[in-house]
Design a protein around this motif. Structure first.
Motif, PDB file in Angstrom:
ATOM      1  N   PRO A   1      27.170 138.096   9.047  1.00  0.00           N
ATOM      2  CA  PRO A   1      28.274 137.150   9.244  1.00  0.00           C
ATOM      3  C   PRO A   1      27.850 136.027  10.176  1.00  0.00           C
ATOM      4  CG  PRO A   1      29.039 139.414   9.489  1.00  0.00           C
ATOM      5  CD  PRO A   1      27.539 139.476   9.438  1.00  0.00           C
ATOM      6  N   MET A   2      28.310 134.818   9.882  1.00  0.00           N
ATOM      7  CA  MET A   2      27.928 133.674  10.708  1.00  0.00           C
ATOM      8  C   MET A   2      29.049 132.646  10.730  1.00  0.00           C
ATOM      9  SD  MET A   2      25.167 131.806   8.143  1.00  0.00           S
ATOM     10  CE  MET A   2      24.437 133.345   7.569  1.00  0.00           C
ATOM     11  N   GLY A   3      29.086 131.856  11.805  1.00  0.00           N
ATOM     12  CA  GLY A   3      30.008 130.741  11.873  1.00  0.00           C
ATOM     13  C   GLY A   3      29.626 129.675  10.852  1.00  0.00           C
ATOM     14  N   VAL A   4      30.597 128.857  10.466  1.00  0.00           N
ATOM     15  CA  VAL A   4      30.327 127.854   9.440  1.00  0.00           C
ATOM     16  C   VAL A   4      29.296 126.838   9.907  1.00  0.00           C
ATOM     17  CG1 VAL A   4      31.374 125.957   8.136  1.00  0.00           C
ATOM     18  CG2 VAL A   4      32.515 128.179   8.257  1.00  0.00           C
ATOM     19  N   ASP A   5      29.260 126.535  11.209  1.00  0.00           N
ATOM     20  CA  ASP A   5      28.246 125.585  11.688  1.00  0.00           C
ATOM     21  C   ASP A   5      26.845 126.112  11.414  1.00  0.00           C
ATOM     22  OD1 ASP A   5      28.593 127.649  13.484  1.00  0.00           O
ATOM     23  OD2 ASP A   5      28.279 126.404  15.263  1.00  0.00           O
ATOM     24  N   GLU A   6      26.624 127.416  11.664  1.00  0.00           N
ATOM     25  CA  GLU A   6      25.324 128.020  11.375  1.00  0.00           C
ATOM     26  C   GLU A   6      25.064 128.063   9.872  1.00  0.00           C
ATOM     27  OE1 GLU A   6      22.895 132.254  12.033  1.00  0.00           O
ATOM     28  OE2 GLU A   6      24.895 131.970  12.935  1.00  0.00           O
ATOM     29  N   LEU A   7      26.090 128.361   9.107  1.00  0.00           N
ATOM     30  CA  LEU A   7      25.951 128.402   7.650  1.00  0.00           C
ATOM     31  C   LEU A   7      25.475 127.059   7.104  1.00  0.00           C
ATOM     32  CD1 LEU A   7      26.584 129.806   4.827  1.00  0.00           C
ATOM     33  CD2 LEU A   7      28.813 128.684   5.013  1.00  0.00           C
ATOM     34  N   LEU A   8      26.090 125.989   7.575  1.00  0.00           N
ATOM     35  CA  LEU A   8      25.764 124.662   7.046  1.00  0.00           C
ATOM     36  C   LEU A   8      24.378 124.196   7.475  1.00  0.00           C
ATOM     37  CD1 LEU A   8      29.225 122.880   7.441  1.00  0.00           C
ATOM     38  CD2 LEU A   8      28.218 123.905   5.386  1.00  0.00           C
ATOM     39  N   ARG A   9      23.897 124.674   8.608  1.00  0.00           N
ATOM     40  CA  ARG A   9      22.535 124.322   9.006  1.00  0.00           C
ATOM     41  C   ARG A   9      21.507 124.909   8.039  1.00  0.00           C
ATOM     42  NH1 ARG A   9      24.442 125.282  14.355  1.00  0.00           N
ATOM     43  NH2 ARG A   9      23.469 127.362  14.394  1.00  0.00           N
ATOM     44  N   GLY A  10      21.780 126.123   7.562  1.00  0.00           N
ATOM     45  CA  GLY A  10      20.842 126.765   6.645  1.00  0.00           C
ATOM     46  C   GLY A  10      21.108 126.468   5.184  1.00  0.00           C
ATOM     47  N   HIS A  11      22.377 126.146   4.880  1.00  0.00           N
ATOM     48  CA  HIS A  11      22.772 125.897   3.473  1.00  0.00           C
ATOM     49  C   HIS A  11      23.670 124.667   3.425  1.00  0.00           C
ATOM     50  CE1 HIS A  11      21.306 129.981   2.415  1.00  0.00           C
ATOM     51  NE2 HIS A  11      21.801 130.315   3.602  1.00  0.00           N
ATOM     52  N   PRO A  12      23.134 123.487   3.684  1.00  0.00           N
ATOM     53  CA  PRO A  12      23.971 122.283   3.810  1.00  0.00           C
ATOM     54  C   PRO A  12      24.671 121.870   2.515  1.00  0.00           C
ATOM     55  CG  PRO A  12      21.650 121.708   3.826  1.00  0.00           C
ATOM     56  CD  PRO A  12      21.714 123.193   3.925  1.00  0.00           C
ATOM     57  N   TYR A  13      24.175 122.321   1.376  1.00  0.00           N
ATOM     58  CA  TYR A  13      24.754 121.875   0.106  1.00  0.00           C
ATOM     59  C   TYR A  13      25.499 122.998  -0.623  1.00  0.00           C
ATOM     60  CZ  TYR A  13      21.403 118.224   1.125  1.00  0.00           C
ATOM     61  OH  TYR A  13      20.694 117.234   1.753  1.00  0.00           O
ATOM     62  N   LEU A  14      25.764 124.101   0.114  1.00  0.00           N
ATOM     63  CA  LEU A  14      26.445 125.224  -0.532  1.00  0.00           C
ATOM     64  C   LEU A  14      27.869 124.854  -0.934  1.00  0.00           C
ATOM     65  CD1 LEU A  14      26.367 128.204  -1.372  1.00  0.00           C
ATOM     66  CD2 LEU A  14      27.119 128.814   0.933  1.00  0.00           C
ATOM     67  N   PHE A  15      28.560 124.106  -0.069  1.00  0.00           N
ATOM     68  CA  PHE A  15      29.926 123.675  -0.356  1.00  0.00           C
ATOM     69  C   PHE A  15      29.991 122.156  -0.337  1.00  0.00           C
ATOM     70  CE2 PHE A  15      30.568 127.939   1.396  1.00  0.00           C
ATOM     71  CZ  PHE A  15      31.447 128.480   0.471  1.00  0.00           C
ATOM     72  N   SER A  16      30.744 121.601  -1.281  1.00  0.00           N
ATOM     73  CA  SER A  16      30.973 120.156  -1.336  1.00  0.00           C
ATOM     74  C   SER A  16      32.450 119.912  -1.551  1.00  0.00           C
ATOM     75  CB  SER A  16      30.178 119.511  -2.476  1.00  0.00           C
ATOM     76  OG  SER A  16      28.793 119.715  -2.309  1.00  0.00           O
ATOM     77  N   LEU A  17      32.907 118.748  -1.126  1.00  0.00           N
ATOM     78  CA  LEU A  17      34.309 118.387  -1.339  1.00  0.00           C
ATOM     79  C   LEU A  17      34.640 118.458  -2.820  1.00  0.00           C
ATOM     80  CD1 LEU A  17      34.783 115.341   1.072  1.00  0.00           C
ATOM     81  CD2 LEU A  17      35.380 117.740   1.458  1.00  0.00           C
ATOM     82  N   GLY A  18      35.773 119.084  -3.112  1.00  0.00           N
ATOM     83  CA  GLY A  18      36.224 119.189  -4.493  1.00  0.00           C
ATOM     84  C   GLY A  18      35.731 120.405  -5.235  1.00  0.00           C
ATOM     85  N   ASP A  19      34.802 121.172  -4.634  1.00  0.00           N
ATOM     86  CA  ASP A  19      34.321 122.390  -5.296  1.00  0.00           C
ATOM     87  C   ASP A  19      35.483 123.339  -5.545  1.00  0.00           C
ATOM     88  OD1 ASP A  19      31.704 121.610  -5.377  1.00  0.00           O
ATOM     89  OD2 ASP A  19      31.014 122.925  -3.750  1.00  0.00           O
ATOM     90  N   PRO A  20      35.561 123.948  -6.739  1.00  0.00           N
ATOM     91  CA  PRO A  20      36.588 124.956  -6.996  1.00  0.00           C
ATOM     92  C   PRO A  20      36.096 126.352  -6.661  1.00  0.00           C
ATOM     93  CG  PRO A  20      35.502 124.392  -9.054  1.00  0.00           C
ATOM     94  CD  PRO A  20      34.835 123.563  -7.959  1.00  0.00           C
ATOM     95  N   LEU A  21      36.950 127.141  -6.060  1.00  0.00           N
ATOM     96  CA  LEU A  21      36.663 128.551  -5.818  1.00  0.00           C
ATOM     97  C   LEU A  21      37.392 129.387  -6.865  1.00  0.00           C
ATOM     98  CD1 LEU A  21      36.924 128.698  -1.932  1.00  0.00           C
ATOM     99  CD2 LEU A  21      34.890 128.316  -3.349  1.00  0.00           C
ATOM    100  N   GLU A  22      36.813 130.549  -7.177  1.00  0.00           N
ATOM    101  CA  GLU A  22      37.323 131.397  -8.249  1.00  0.00           C
ATOM    102  C   GLU A  22      38.737 131.886  -7.948  1.00  0.00           C
ATOM    103  OE1 GLU A  22      36.821 132.404 -11.896  1.00  0.00           O
ATOM    104  OE2 GLU A  22      34.913 132.034 -10.881  1.00  0.00           O
ATOM    105  N   LEU A  23      39.558 131.955  -8.993  1.00  0.00           N
ATOM    106  CA  LEU A  23      40.890 132.537  -8.893  1.00  0.00           C
ATOM    107  C   LEU A  23      40.904 133.856  -9.664  1.00  0.00           C
ATOM    108  CD1 LEU A  23      43.132 129.393  -9.537  1.00  0.00           C
ATOM    109  CD2 LEU A  23      42.542 130.398  -7.331  1.00  0.00           C
ATOM    110  N   PRO A  24      41.533 134.891  -9.129  1.00  0.00           N
ATOM    111  CA  PRO A  24      41.612 136.163  -9.882  1.00  0.00           C
ATOM    112  C   PRO A  24      42.309 135.965 -11.221  1.00  0.00           C
ATOM    113  CG  PRO A  24      42.306 136.457  -7.608  1.00  0.00           C
ATOM    114  CD  PRO A  24      42.195 134.985  -7.821  1.00  0.00           C
ATOM    115  N   ALA A  25      41.876 136.708 -12.209  1.00  0.00           N
ATOM    116  CA  ALA A  25      42.484 136.610 -13.553  1.00  0.00           C
ATOM    117  C   ALA A  25      43.923 137.101 -13.521  1.00  0.00           C
ATOM    118  CB  ALA A  25      41.667 137.428 -14.527  1.00  0.00           C
TER     119      ALA A  25
END
Length: 327
Positions: free
Chosen positions: A303-327
């Motif tokens: 587990p990590m804070g989002v600041d640490e996450l973005l340092r290692g994975h800067p392009y994992l999330f972008s504005l407008g990205d959709p996240l999955e919705l349960p069926a």
């Protein structure tokens, strides 16, 4: 309740039945008391860890360190198992998160019957997951009930109740630990009352009851169509197990969510849309308001804070990205 013929200093002969850490803590309390734990019942060893090696429950492990006999029947409905219990000649059986139903023949075997330590103020949240369901529902008060067991599911007469507040930042883990601290002394109080014939059983009002079903990993998938306040409570309730998660649309990788914060807002974005990506968090639109994800965990990572996450994975999330919705 009948009084004990034993001198008070001798305590009671106790058979203890339990399985997880919550139960082991209460077993340790009895081991440290004037009472005598003569045997322990626990669930059969289960596969655990990456190697799926058969592993003893916390209760069994603790009992073995104190050279206490351990019994692990698959069921207590068989006559042989019931005769084995009767041969122990216990004064009372203490049950804490054991995981097996006790038939009437077992309930009637110890001289003082069987009592249960239940992690809620009954009759609210009868069932297997009272701690998590109380958090998920937004309750502000919970506690521990020591109950004289009967054939129903957590329906027996109440002997001792101890309350505690649920704070806005409580998680399943922190509330578990709080209930440990109040459950142990409540258990000892109930045993003293029963031994001296001073117990005053209180019937439950079935009209006030509600059910706390067992946790399932699949229900930890966040449904962004729900209000943010409900999702935030679920994230806290399911920390540390089974841990709430989401997935990027089209991906099977689970992104586990350990902490979050509700952000009140009005938006026309579809639920599950990434609205903001910054070092303070990833903001996602919900059915009402939005949720700021503050601590997350990628597959195979800690587990990590989002600041640490973005340092290692800067392009994992972008504005407008959709996240999955349960069926």
């Amino acid at each position: 309740m009948p009084s004990s013929s034993r001198p008070a200093a001798e305590g009671l002969r106790i058979v203890f039945a339990g399985t997880p850490d919550f139960a082991a803590h209460h077993l340790q309390t009895l081991l440290d008391s004037r009472h005598q734990v003569i045997a322990v019942y626990s669930q059969p060893d289960r596969p655990a860890g990456r190697g799926k090696k058969l592993t003893a429950s916390p209760v069994k492990a603790l009992a073995l360190t104190h050279n206490i006999p351990v019994y692990q029947p698959l069921s207590l409905k068989e006559l042989a198992a019931q005769q084995e219990l009767a041969a122990l000649q216990a004064d009372i059986m203490v049950v804490v998160a054991y995981g097996l139903l006790l038939p009437k023949a077992v309930l009637d075997t110890p001289r003082l019957g069987c009592i249960n330590v239940h992690a809620s103020i009954l009759p609210r949240w009868r069932g297997a997951a009272p701690i998590q369901r109380a958090l998920e529902a937004g309750d502000t008060i919970t506690g521990v009930t020591i109950m004289q067991m009967d054939v129903g599911l957590d329906t027996g007469d109440m002997l001792v109740k101890a309350e505690c507040a649920i704070l806005p930042d409580d998680t399943g883990g922190s509330l578990h630990d709080k209930l440990l601290t109040i459950g142990a002394p409540a258990l000892l109080e109930a045993l003293d009352q029963l031994q001296h014939g001073l117990a005053k059983p209180e019937s439950q009002d079935d009209r006030q009851s509600c059910y706390a079903p067992k946790l399932h990993k699949d229900e930890a998938l966040l449904d962004w169509r729900q209000p943010a306040v409900i999702l935030e409570r679920k994230i806290r309730a399911f920390n540390p197990f089974p841990v709430a998660f989401t997935q990027k649309a089209g991906s099977e990788d689970r992104i586990r969510i350990w902490s979050s914060r509700v952000v009140p807002n009005n938006t026309d974005k579809a639920p599950g849309t990434v609205m903001e990506v910054s070092s303070t968090g990833i903001r996602v639109s919900c059915g009402q308001d939005s949720l700021l994800l503050e601590q997350v965990q990628l597959p195979g990572k800690k587990p990590m804070g989002v600041d640490e996450l973005l340092r290692g994975h800067p392009y994992l999330f972008s504005l407008g990205d959709p996240l999955e919705l349960p069926a």
